[in-house]
Design an enzyme around this catalytic site. Structure first.
Site, PDB file in Angstrom:
ATOM      1  N   GLY A   8       5.070 -18.476   8.298  1.00 44.34           N
ATOM      2  CA  GLY A   8       5.826 -17.716   7.296  1.00 44.34           C
ATOM      3  C   GLY A   8       7.278 -17.559   7.691  1.00 44.34           C
ATOM      4  N   TYR A 142      -2.481  -4.609  -0.501  1.00 43.51           N
ATOM      5  CA  TYR A 142      -1.702  -4.937   0.700  1.00 43.51           C
ATOM      6  C   TYR A 142      -2.163  -4.069   1.868  1.00 43.51           C
ATOM      7  CZ  TYR A 142       2.578  -5.071   3.620  1.00 43.51           C
ATOM      8  OH  TYR A 142       3.481  -5.189   4.642  1.00 43.51           O
ATOM      9  N   LYS A 146      -4.085  -4.928   5.384  1.00 43.23           N
ATOM     10  CA  LYS A 146      -3.494  -4.602   6.694  1.00 43.23           C
ATOM     11  C   LYS A 146      -4.482  -3.832   7.574  1.00 43.23           C
ATOM     12  CE  LYS A 146       0.510  -6.556   6.477  1.00 43.23           C
ATOM     13  NZ  LYS A 146       0.687  -7.801   7.262  1.00 43.23           N
ATOM     14  N   ILE A 172      11.880  -2.791   6.353  1.00 43.71           N
ATOM     15  CA  ILE A 172      12.859  -3.443   7.224  1.00 43.71           C
ATOM     16  C   ILE A 172      14.091  -3.821   6.409  1.00 43.71           C
ATOM     17  CG2 ILE A 172      13.294  -5.427   8.734  1.00 43.71           C
ATOM     18  CD1 ILE A 172      10.374  -5.245   9.570  1.00 43.71           C
TER      19      ILE A 172
HETATM   20  N1  SER Z   1       8.066  -3.538   3.268  1.00 42.23           N
HETATM   21  C1  SER Z   1       6.674  -3.555   2.898  1.00 42.23           C
HETATM   22  C2  SER Z   1       6.496  -3.314   1.472  1.00 42.23           C
HETATM   23  O1  SER Z   1       7.280  -2.562   0.929  1.00 42.23           O
HETATM   24  C3  SER Z   1       5.919  -2.522   3.651  1.00 42.23           C
HETATM   25  O2  SER Z   1       5.483  -3.043   4.845  1.00 42.23           O
HETATM   26  O3  SER Z   1       5.574  -3.794   0.887  1.00 42.23           O
END
Ligand code: SER
Length: 316
Positions: A8, A142, A146, A172
Site C-alpha cells: 500500500g 473499518y 481493525k 494523521i
Molecule cells: N484516519 C482514519 C480514518 O479517519 C482513522 O484511522 O478513517
C-alpha cells in the site's frame, strides 16, 4: 529490520514511509508495492517497486522470497468513511491483506507491522484519556476490521511466534499524498484550502475532539516500535499513540495566526460526524511511553507552522 516490504505504498502513509525507511535502511532494501494507484515518482525511481495485489497471497509470498524480506508493513486499508458506503469490500480488502501478511510472515519468519487506529474504539469506550486496555466495540466496518486484525496479530504471536507489532494511529496530518475516505481527513484538507482559498467548509462540527498526529511523528513511531526490545513489549497489538487532540475550532484558530483572513464554516456530514462521535477525544498513551519510550515531537502549533510553510511553498 533489514529488508522491508511496504504494502500500500501509494497511500497517505506509504508515500512518506517508503522514502523515510529507504533513508535509514538503504534504498535497495525497501520494496514498495502498489495496485491501482500509481506510486509517486520519488518512490518509483528511488528503489525496488512491485505491482501486486495484497489479496493475492501467492504473489505476496513470491515478492517476499524474491527480496528476502524480513519485515512486512501492511498499509493496505479502506478507511472509515468510505468503508461505510462499501462495507463488504472494506472487510474483504482490510482482512485479506492482513491475513495474507500474517500467513506469509508465519511461513518466512518475517515480522509484521500492523497499523490499527482510533477507529478500533467505539461509542461505549471511555472517550477521555481512553485506556490502552478497554472496551472495544466499534460501530464501523473499518473499526471492526481493525479490532479483528489486532486480535489476529496477538494470535499469530502467541500461536506461531510471529513478531507482529502495531500502533493505534490517530488521524494523521501530512502534505505529500492526501488521505482518502477517512473521518479525520478534514484536518489535512483544511491546510490545503487555507493556502489556496483562505476558507474551508468543515464536515465535522465544532467541539468534535479527536486524537491527531503529524506525519514525521507517525513515521518515527513505527520505526521505534519495530526496533524496540521485544522483551519489553507487553502490548504488542496495538499501542495507543497520540500527539495532540483538537477540534475544528482549534485548528482554524491556529491557522488564523498565520493567515488572519482565513474563515471556516460548517456543513456537517452526518456519516462522518457519527463516526467521529464514536471515537476517543484523546487516548492515554502511557503504555507506549513505558514499553518503548514513545514521545511525540509536534503539537498543533508546530505542526501548523510546518504544514503552512511546506504547502505555501508548493502551492504558491
Ligand atoms: N484516519 C482514519 C480514518 O479517519 C482513522 O484511522 O478513517
Amino acid at each position: 529490520m533489514k529488508n522491508i516490504l511496504v504494502l500500500g505504498a501509494a497511500g497517505q502513509i506509504g508515500s512518506e514511509l517508503v522514502p523515510y525507511l529507504r533513508n535509514i535502511y538503504g534504498a535497495q532494501n525497501v520494496v514498495a508495492t502498489y495496485r491501482s494507484t500509481p506510486l509517486i515518482p520519488e518512490i518509483m525511481e528511488g528503489g525496488p517497486c512491485e505491482n501486486m495485489d495484497a489479496m493475492d497471497a501467492e504473489r505476496m509470498m513470491s515478492v517476499v522470497k524474491k527480496y528476502d524480506i524480513d519485515t512486512i508493513v501492511n498499509l493496505v486499508a479502506v478507511l472509515s468513511a468510505v468503508g461505510e458506503s462499501k462495507p463488504t469490500l472494506a472487510w474483504k480488502i482490510n482482512m485479506e491483506s492482513m491475513i495474507n501478511s500474517l500467513e506469509v510472515a508465519r511461513e518466512t519468519k518475517a515480522a509484521v507491522f500492523l497499523p490499527s487506529s482510533i477507529g478500533a474504539f467505539g461509542p461505549n469506550t471511555p472517550m477521555d484519556n481512553t485506556p490502552q486496555d478497554t472496551l472495544m466495540r466499534p460501530s464501523t466496518i473499518y473499526g471492526i476490521s481493525k479490532v479483528a486484525a489486532e486480535l489476529l496479530g496477538d494470535y499469530y504471536f502467541v500461536k506461531y511466534g510471529v513478531d507482529c507489532r502495531g500502533l493505534r494511529y490517530p488521524g494523521i496530518i501530512s502534505n505529500v499524498t492526501l488521505p482518502g475516505g477517512g473521518t479525520t481527513d478534514y484536518a489535512v484538507e483544511i491546510y490545503y484550502e487555507a493556502i489556496k482559498n483562505k476558507k474551508y467548509t468543515c464536515n465535522l462540527g465544532a467541539g468534535t475532539f479527536l486524537d491527531m498526529m503529524y506525519m514525521p511523528d507517525a513515521l518515527r513511531a513505527l520505526v521505534e516500535l519495530m526496533e524496540a526490545d521485544p522483551a519489553k513489549l507487553v502490548h504488542r497489538n496495538c499501542f495507543n499513540v497520540s500527539a495532540m487532540s483538537f477540534d475544528p475550532e482549534m485548528i482554524a484558530a491556529e491557522i488564523k495566526k498565520h493567515i488572519p483572513d482565513f474563515a471556516m464554516d460548517y456543513n456537517v456530514d452526518p456519516v462522518k460526524q457519527a463516526i467521529a462521535n464514536s471515537w476517543p477525544n484523546y487516548m492515554d498513551h502511557s503504555a507506549a511511553q513505558q514499553e518503548w519510550g514513545w514521545k511525540p515531537e509536534y503539537d498543533l502549533g508546530s505542526m501548523t507552522a510546518d504544514m503552512l510553510k511546506i504547502l505555501g511553498a508548493r502551492l504558491a
